[in-house]
Design a protein around this motif. Structure first.
Motif, PDB file in Angstrom:
ATOM      1  N   THR A   1       0.812  -1.219   0.000  1.00 33.84           N
ATOM      2  CA  THR A   1       0.000   0.000   0.000  1.00 33.84           C
ATOM      3  C   THR A   1       0.843   1.266   0.000  1.00 33.84           C
ATOM      4  N   GLY A   2       1.857   1.316   0.849  1.00 32.05           N
ATOM      5  CA  GLY A   2       2.683   2.527   0.940  1.00 32.05           C
ATOM      6  C   GLY A   2       3.329   2.883  -0.378  1.00 32.05           C
ATOM      7  N   ARG A   3       3.947   1.905  -1.033  1.00 28.47           N
ATOM      8  CA  ARG A   3       4.621   2.172  -2.306  1.00 28.47           C
ATOM      9  C   ARG A   3       3.617   2.500  -3.406  1.00 28.47           C
ATOM     10  N   ALA A   4       2.496   1.789  -3.402  1.00 26.06           N
ATOM     11  CA  ALA A   4       1.469   2.044  -4.413  1.00 26.06           C
ATOM     12  C   ALA A   4       0.906   3.453  -4.267  1.00 26.06           C
ATOM     13  N   LEU A   5       0.720   3.908  -3.024  1.00 28.69           N
ATOM     14  CA  LEU A   5       0.207   5.262  -2.799  1.00 28.69           C
ATOM     15  C   LEU A   5       1.202   6.315  -3.280  1.00 28.69           C
ATOM     16  N   VAL A   6       2.487   6.092  -3.016  1.00 30.28           N
ATOM     17  CA  VAL A   6       3.503   7.029  -3.496  1.00 30.28           C
ATOM     18  C   VAL A   6       3.428   7.145  -5.019  1.00 30.28           C
ATOM     19  N   MET A   7       3.295   5.997  -5.676  1.00 33.36           N
ATOM     20  CA  MET A   7       3.216   5.991  -7.131  1.00 33.36           C
ATOM     21  C   MET A   7       1.990   6.746  -7.634  1.00 33.36           C
ATOM     22  N   MET A   8       0.835   6.483  -7.019  1.00 34.79           N
ATOM     23  CA  MET A   8      -0.400   7.114  -7.465  1.00 34.79           C
ATOM     24  C   MET A   8      -0.458   8.592  -7.106  1.00 34.79           C
ATOM     25  N   GLU A   9       0.101   8.967  -5.972  1.00 32.14           N
ATOM     26  CA  GLU A   9       0.120  10.389  -5.612  1.00 32.14           C
ATOM     27  C   GLU A   9       0.966  11.173  -6.604  1.00 32.14           C
ATOM     28  N   SER A  10       2.090  10.592  -7.021  1.00 28.81           N
ATOM     29  CA  SER A  10       2.922  11.260  -8.029  1.00 28.81           C
ATOM     30  C   SER A  10       2.174  11.359  -9.349  1.00 28.81           C
ATOM     31  N   ALA A  11       1.487  10.284  -9.724  1.00 26.59           N
ATOM     32  CA  ALA A  11       0.787  10.246 -11.014  1.00 26.59           C
ATOM     33  C   ALA A  11      -0.436  11.157 -11.046  1.00 26.59           C
ATOM     34  N   THR A  12      -1.016  11.442  -9.888  1.00 27.58           N
ATOM     35  CA  THR A  12      -2.214  12.289  -9.826  1.00 27.58           C
ATOM     36  C   THR A  12      -1.904  13.685  -9.295  1.00 27.58           C
ATOM     37  N   GLN A  13      -0.630  14.037  -9.292  1.00 28.93           N
ATOM     38  CA  GLN A  13      -0.195  15.360  -8.832  1.00 28.93           C
ATOM     39  C   GLN A  13      -0.626  15.617  -7.391  1.00 28.93           C
ATOM     40  N   ASN A  14      -0.283  14.646  -6.541  1.00 32.71           N
ATOM     41  CA  ASN A  14      -0.485  14.756  -5.091  1.00 32.71           C
ATOM     42  C   ASN A  14      -1.945  14.881  -4.663  1.00 32.71           C
ATOM     43  N   GLN A  15      -2.855  14.281  -5.438  1.00 33.22           N
ATOM     44  CA  GLN A  15      -4.252  14.227  -5.020  1.00 33.22           C
ATOM     45  C   GLN A  15      -4.431  12.959  -4.182  1.00 33.22           C
ATOM     46  N   HIS A  16      -4.219  13.106  -2.880  1.00 36.41           N
ATOM     47  CA  HIS A  16      -4.175  11.942  -1.992  1.00 36.41           C
ATOM     48  C   HIS A  16      -5.478  11.150  -2.022  1.00 36.41           C
ATOM     49  N   GLY A  17      -6.603  11.836  -2.056  1.00 29.65           N
ATOM     50  CA  GLY A  17      -7.891  11.149  -2.069  1.00 29.65           C
ATOM     51  C   GLY A  17      -8.058  10.284  -3.306  1.00 29.65           C
ATOM     52  N   ILE A  18      -7.713  10.839  -4.468  1.00 31.25           N
ATOM     53  CA  ILE A  18      -7.801  10.086  -5.722  1.00 31.25           C
ATOM     54  C   ILE A  18      -6.843   8.909  -5.684  1.00 31.25           C
ATOM     55  N   ALA A  19      -5.625   9.149  -5.209  1.00 33.13           N
ATOM     56  CA  ALA A  19      -4.624   8.075  -5.133  1.00 33.13           C
ATOM     57  C   ALA A  19      -5.115   6.939  -4.257  1.00 33.13           C
ATOM     58  N   MET A  20      -5.682   7.278  -3.107  1.00 33.02           N
ATOM     59  CA  MET A  20      -6.197   6.268  -2.190  1.00 33.02           C
ATOM     60  C   MET A  20      -7.334   5.477  -2.831  1.00 33.02           C
ATOM     61  N   ASP A  21      -8.223   6.187  -3.530  1.00 30.97           N
ATOM     62  CA  ASP A  21      -9.342   5.508  -4.196  1.00 30.97           C
ATOM     63  C   ASP A  21      -8.835   4.511  -5.242  1.00 30.97           C
ATOM     64  N   LEU A  22      -7.853   4.921  -6.035  1.00 34.74           N
ATOM     65  CA  LEU A  22      -7.324   4.043  -7.079  1.00 34.74           C
ATOM     66  C   LEU A  22      -6.697   2.787  -6.481  1.00 34.74           C
ATOM     67  N   VAL A  23      -5.939   2.969  -5.415  1.00 32.04           N
ATOM     68  CA  VAL A  23      -5.292   1.830  -4.767  1.00 32.04           C
ATOM     69  C   VAL A  23      -6.333   0.896  -4.160  1.00 32.04           C
TER      70      VAL A  23
END
Length: 204
Positions: free
Chosen positions: A32-54
């Motif tokens: 989860t931690g690494r996946a969130l880092v990847m998604m936050e970077s890909a979504t320009q630090n939109q933590h909510g979107i990143a969390m939803d995708l993961v």
């Protein structure tokens, strides 16, 4: 009527479900931690979107591939996560371009493959970290890369997938992965060079 076989089947099913749930929980805790880092970077630090995708990727993994081994889950999870990211990016691109449904939306600006790119060995991400470069600075540098370069770097350097597996996850050719990865390493070295003079930049 003898109900013993049905009771046994129910017990076996319950144990199997419990085992899958336990494996999934351990798997989630690990990635989860690494996946969130990847998604936050890909979504320009939109933590909510990143969390939803993961979370959506975990749900899909459990729903469709619960019977697979934990080792098989790794590439499957990141393939699902990549697909969900690409779907989200397409929706965002269409929202930004109201008439884009009339044409194919291009998500990447660096899809042209470089010729004769060496399949670089997978570096340890920690090689970028010394007293002058922090993990936060590395994450910021990664976030500045195009999304496909981010993915190629994170999947190879952080997750340790080889070129072919990374290509399958990203749904592209091995050559594209080599190109994205090569450019990502160059971009990170250039971004971090002022913080760590030992890195330096490299030219093509």
């Amino acid at each position: 009527m003898d109900l013993a076989p049905k009771q046994s089947d129910t017990a076996d099913s319950s144990v199997l479900k419990s085992t899958v749930e336990s494996r999934l929980k351990n798997f989630m805790n690990e990635v989860t931690g690494r996946a969130l880092v990847m998604m936050e970077s890909a979504t320009q630090n939109q933590h909510g979107i990143a969390m939803d995708l993961v979370q959506e990727a975990f749900i899909s993994l459990h729903k469709s591939y619960a019977e697979k081994s934990t080792e098989e889950w790794y590439p499957l999870f990141y393939t699902i996560l990549n697909n969900k990211l690409q779907d989200w990016r397409r929706k965002e691109a269409r929202r930004a371009q109201p008439f884009s449904f009339f044409r194919k939306v291009s998500l990447d600006d660096d899809e042209i493959e470089l010729n004769d790119v060496v399949d670089e060995s997978t570096p340890n991400p920690l090689e970028f970290i010394d007293r002058a470069v922090t993990a936060e600075e590395i994450q910021e540098a990664i976030a500045q890369l195009p999304v496909r370069q981010q993915q190629a770097f994170m999947l190879r350097a952080w997750e340790g997938f080889d070129t072919h597996t990374t290509a399958q996850i990203m749904n592209c050719t091995d050559g594209s992965v080599k190109t994205h990865y090569h450019r990502a390493i160059q971009g990170l070295r250039a971004s971090l060079a002022h913080l760590n003079p030992h890195l330096g930049g490299s030219s093509e």
